[in-house]
Design a protein around this motif. Structure first.
Motif, PDB file in Angstrom:
ATOM      1  N   ARG A 274       5.641  -1.750   5.575  1.00  0.00           N
ATOM      2  CA  ARG A 274       5.412  -0.821   6.677  1.00  0.00           C
ATOM      3  C   ARG A 274       4.830   0.454   6.085  1.00  0.00           C
ATOM      4  NH1 ARG A 274       7.814   3.363   9.489  1.00  0.00           N
ATOM      5  NH2 ARG A 274       7.609   3.247  11.743  1.00  0.00           N
TER       6      ARG A 274
ATOM      7  N   GLU B  38       3.129   4.317   6.985  1.00  0.00           N
ATOM      8  CA  GLU B  38       2.868   5.375   7.955  1.00  0.00           C
ATOM      9  C   GLU B  38       1.520   5.995   7.619  1.00  0.00           C
ATOM     10  OE1 GLU B  38       6.256   7.971   7.697  1.00  0.00           O
ATOM     11  OE2 GLU B  38       7.446   6.663   8.992  1.00  0.00           O
TER      12      GLU B  38
ATOM     13  N   GLU C  38       0.270   1.350  16.584  1.00  0.00           N
ATOM     14  CA  GLU C  38       0.810   0.414  15.599  1.00  0.00           C
ATOM     15  C   GLU C  38      -0.103  -0.798  15.502  1.00  0.00           C
ATOM     16  OE1 GLU C  38       4.767  -2.273  15.103  1.00  0.00           O
ATOM     17  OE2 GLU C  38       5.083  -0.145  15.512  1.00  0.00           O
TER      18      GLU C  38
ATOM     19  N   GLN D   7      -1.035  -4.469  12.923  1.00  0.00           N
ATOM     20  CA  GLN D   7      -0.593  -5.364  11.857  1.00  0.00           C
ATOM     21  C   GLN D   7      -1.803  -6.071  11.268  1.00  0.00           C
ATOM     22  OE1 GLN D   7       2.365  -8.243  12.980  1.00  0.00           O
ATOM     23  NE2 GLN D   7       2.929  -8.599  10.856  1.00  0.00           N
TER      24      GLN D   7
ATOM     25  N   TYR E 141       1.134  -0.992  10.119  1.00  0.00           N
ATOM     26  CA  TYR E 141       0.714   0.399  10.017  1.00  0.00           C
ATOM     27  C   TYR E 141       1.140   1.117  11.292  1.00  0.00           C
ATOM     28  CZ  TYR E 141      -2.098  -1.155   6.115  1.00  0.00           C
ATOM     29  OH  TYR E 141      -2.497  -1.683   4.921  1.00  0.00           O
ATOM     30  N   VAL E 142       1.754   2.297  11.108  1.00  0.00           N
ATOM     31  CA  VAL E 142       2.253   3.084  12.236  1.00  0.00           C
ATOM     32  C   VAL E 142       1.626   4.468  12.164  1.00  0.00           C
ATOM     33  CG1 VAL E 142       4.294   4.037  13.348  1.00  0.00           C
ATOM     34  CG2 VAL E 142       4.427   1.808  12.211  1.00  0.00           C
TER      35      VAL E 142
END
Length: 67
Positions: A17, A19, A53, A55, A63-64
């Motif tokens: 994950r 950011e 968000e 993927q 990814y956020v």
């Protein structure tokens, strides 16, 4: 005769994950700063259009958008 044991083909490793900020756009995976920058073909992700968000279809990284 017994059947050979089967092994799992899917990785048990959870997707990474990450950011990211608007300053990082356009977003591509892998990011140029990643040690695995050559792990798979670069793919651009539409994180803003995806609601903040996205993927990666290759490695499953998430990814956020945080700003």
């Amino acid at each position: 005769m017994a059947e050979p044991a089967r092994t799992a083909t899917a990785s048990s490793k959870a997707p990474q994950r990450h950011e990211v900020r608007r300053a990082d756009l356009p977003l591509s995976c892998p990011l140029p700063s990643m040690a695995v920058w050559d792990e798979h073909p670069r793919v651009y992700l539409s994180i803003v259009e995806d609601g903040g968000e996205s993927q990666c279809p290759y490695c499953g990284a998430i990814y956020v958008l945080i700003d």
